[in-house]
Design a protein around this motif. Structure first.
Motif, PDB file in Angstrom:
ATOM      1  N   HIS A 118       0.759  -1.210   0.127  1.00 30.04           N
ATOM      2  CA  HIS A 118      -0.051  -0.128   0.010  1.00 30.04           C
ATOM      3  C   HIS A 118       0.848   1.367   0.055  1.00 30.04           C
ATOM      4  N   PRO A 119       0.538   2.281  -0.505  1.00 31.31           N
ATOM      5  CA  PRO A 119       1.340   3.648  -0.617  1.00 31.31           C
ATOM      6  C   PRO A 119       1.538   4.028   0.843  1.00 31.31           C
ATOM      7  N   VAL A 120       2.792   4.579   0.951  1.00 37.33           N
ATOM      8  CA  VAL A 120       3.087   5.064   2.341  1.00 37.33           C
ATOM      9  C   VAL A 120       3.409   6.617   2.158  1.00 37.33           C
ATOM     10  N   ALA A 121       3.388   7.345   3.225  1.00 32.45           N
ATOM     11  CA  ALA A 121       3.935   8.633   3.351  1.00 32.45           C
ATOM     12  C   ALA A 121       4.058   9.190   4.729  1.00 32.45           C
ATOM     13  N   PRO A 122       4.574  10.520   4.883  1.00 29.76           N
ATOM     14  CA  PRO A 122       4.766  10.653   6.150  1.00 29.76           C
ATOM     15  C   PRO A 122       3.553  10.717   7.144  1.00 29.76           C
ATOM     16  N   SER A 123       2.454  11.200   6.779  1.00 30.51           N
ATOM     17  CA  SER A 123       1.153  11.123   7.358  1.00 30.51           C
ATOM     18  C   SER A 123       0.112  10.480   6.617  1.00 30.51           C
ATOM     19  N   ASP A 124      -0.792   9.960   7.104  1.00 29.44           N
ATOM     20  CA  ASP A 124      -2.007   9.214   6.319  1.00 29.44           C
ATOM     21  C   ASP A 124      -2.979  10.282   5.771  1.00 29.44           C
ATOM     22  N   ILE A 125      -2.608  10.914   4.732  1.00 29.91           N
ATOM     23  CA  ILE A 125      -3.490  11.965   4.338  1.00 29.91           C
ATOM     24  C   ILE A 125      -3.491  11.875   2.710  1.00 29.91           C
ATOM     25  N   ALA A 126      -4.305  11.763   2.120  1.00 26.67           N
ATOM     26  CA  ALA A 126      -4.227  11.596   0.716  1.00 26.67           C
ATOM     27  C   ALA A 126      -4.070  12.586  -0.043  1.00 26.67           C
ATOM     28  N   ALA A 127      -3.215  12.436  -1.240  1.00 27.72           N
ATOM     29  CA  ALA A 127      -3.164  13.713  -2.098  1.00 27.72           C
ATOM     30  C   ALA A 127      -4.291  14.155  -2.927  1.00 27.72           C
ATOM     31  N   ARG A 128      -4.410  15.487  -3.011  1.00 28.24           N
ATOM     32  CA  ARG A 128      -5.568  15.856  -3.786  1.00 28.24           C
ATOM     33  C   ARG A 128      -5.046  15.810  -5.225  1.00 28.24           C
ATOM     34  N   ALA A 129      -4.796  14.621  -6.077  1.00 29.82           N
ATOM     35  CA  ALA A 129      -4.254  14.202  -7.129  1.00 29.82           C
ATOM     36  C   ALA A 129      -4.842  13.049  -7.667  1.00 29.82           C
TER      37      ALA A 129
END
Length: 364
Positions: A118-129
């Motif tokens: 699953h995609p990972v990121a610094p925080s669990d906020i979806a990109a508006r993209a």
């Protein structure tokens, strides 16, 4: 007093380049299903070997960092072997090539990530993209926030990928901390809401980029490492509240690390000159102005050489013009970009553009 031109040689770390025209990294999606570079990719890059430096397309250092179908990787032995064919082809044609290491972060998508990742990121906020997938563009999904231990794994992934790049015969690697991808996500306040040592304060937000760069430099030598940044770039839904402070701090932190170069996407603000002033080694600039063959683009490139840039990165011009350097040298018109083959496909719109020598002669 002589004036530096695009066609003068210079050095990047220990590498001497014959001209100051860099081929910017551009996603072309021609790798095999498993991310292994193909023979067609070797042909494509070798065709463009007259660039002072080729910076090969964004390449994921770990499976979870893939940007889309057809994107190349560099975290398996098969990937290393595939890239070795690319490096050999470029070197045989007289060129020099770095590969860009890029983790997509929250701009990855479950539809093309393997093994249920699953995609990972610094925080669990979806990109508006929207994300490019085999089934067309889809909304970015909510990513999983990386744990501290997983962040350390990401750092190691970059370092191990860089080691593979050197084993493949690359001249160096560029760390991608721009254009909305994982390292940029850690830099941006609206994507990084962490309050631990990896977010919150300015020093914590720049920490991952700094540690990735230093881990890679320790693994392969700082003179083989470049860093790309794009201050204020809103790609992938990022919003940076104070790019001047963020990037001045980042560049100053790494200024004495002996890197081969810094690759700056022009901002059009005073920050550009501030970065040049505090960065002591080579600067590669990606100007905003004009199309590749336009007077405005060439003028912008020459203006940046006068402002202290060492190389100027050209992107789309190299897509349809493998011999872009010669075309710029003699002022020849450029091939038009085909409407097909930009992302994925076969040789059409990829390796089939004619060079000046292949064009039919025109009677005077």
């Amino acid at each position: 007093m002589s004036t530096t031109t695009l066609f003068d040689s210079t050095t990047l770390g220990a590498l001497t380049v014959p001209n100051r025209i860099a081929m910017a990294p551009m996603t072309r999606s021609r790798a095999a299903v498993d991310g292994t570079p193909t023979e067609l990719m070797s042909t494509y890059y070798a065709q463009r070997a007259t660039a002072g430096l080729i910076i090969a397309e964004g390449t994921h250092p770990t499976a979870a960092g893939r940007i889309g179908p057809g994107a190349p990787g560099l975290h398996q032995d098969a990937h290393r072997l595939g890239w070795s064919y690319v490096a050999n082809a470029v070197h045989d044609a007289g060129g020099r090539i770095f590969v860009q290491l890029m983790h997509a972060g929250r701009l990855a998508h479950p539809s093309f990530l393997p093994d249920g990742l699953h995609p990972v990121a610094p925080s669990d906020i979806a990109a508006r993209a929207e994300v490019y997938t085999a089934g067309g563009r889809k909304a970015a999904v909510r990513p999983q926030a990386l744990t501290h231990e997983q962040i350390l794994d990401v750092i190691d992934d970059f370092a191990q990928s860089a080691v593979r790049a050197m084993a493949a015969g690359m001249d160096g690697v560029e760390i991608h901390a721009a254009n909305g991808y994982l390292l940029h996500q850690f830099l941006a306040e609206n994507a990084n809401l962490r309050t631990d040592g990896w977010g919150g304060s300015l020093d914590a937000r720049i920490r991952l980029t700094v540690e990735v760069v230093r881990a890679v430099a320790a693994a392969i030598g700082p003179h083989r490492v470049g860093l790309r940044i794009s201050p204020g770039n809103q790609f992938g839904g990022l919003v940076e509240q104070a790019p001047e402070a963020t990037y001045t701090a980042l560049v100053q932190e790494l200024a004495q690390d002996g890197l081969a170069y810094l690759h700056l996407v022009e901002t059009g603000t005073n920050l550009d000159d501030r970065i040049r002033a505090v960065w002591p080694s080579a600067l590669v600039i990606a100007p905003m102005a004009g199309r590749p063959g336009d007077v405005t683009k060439v003028n912008a490139a020459n203006a940046w050489l006068r402002r202290g840039a060492d190389l100027v990165a050209f992107g789309r011009g190299f897509l349809a013009n493998a011999d872009l350097v010669e075309r710029l040298r003699v002022g020849a018109p450029l091939n038009a970009l085909a409407p097909h083959g930009l992302y994925g496909g076969d040789h059409r719109g990829y390796t089939d553009y004619p060079t000046l020598e292949q064009l039919p002669a025109v009677d005077a």
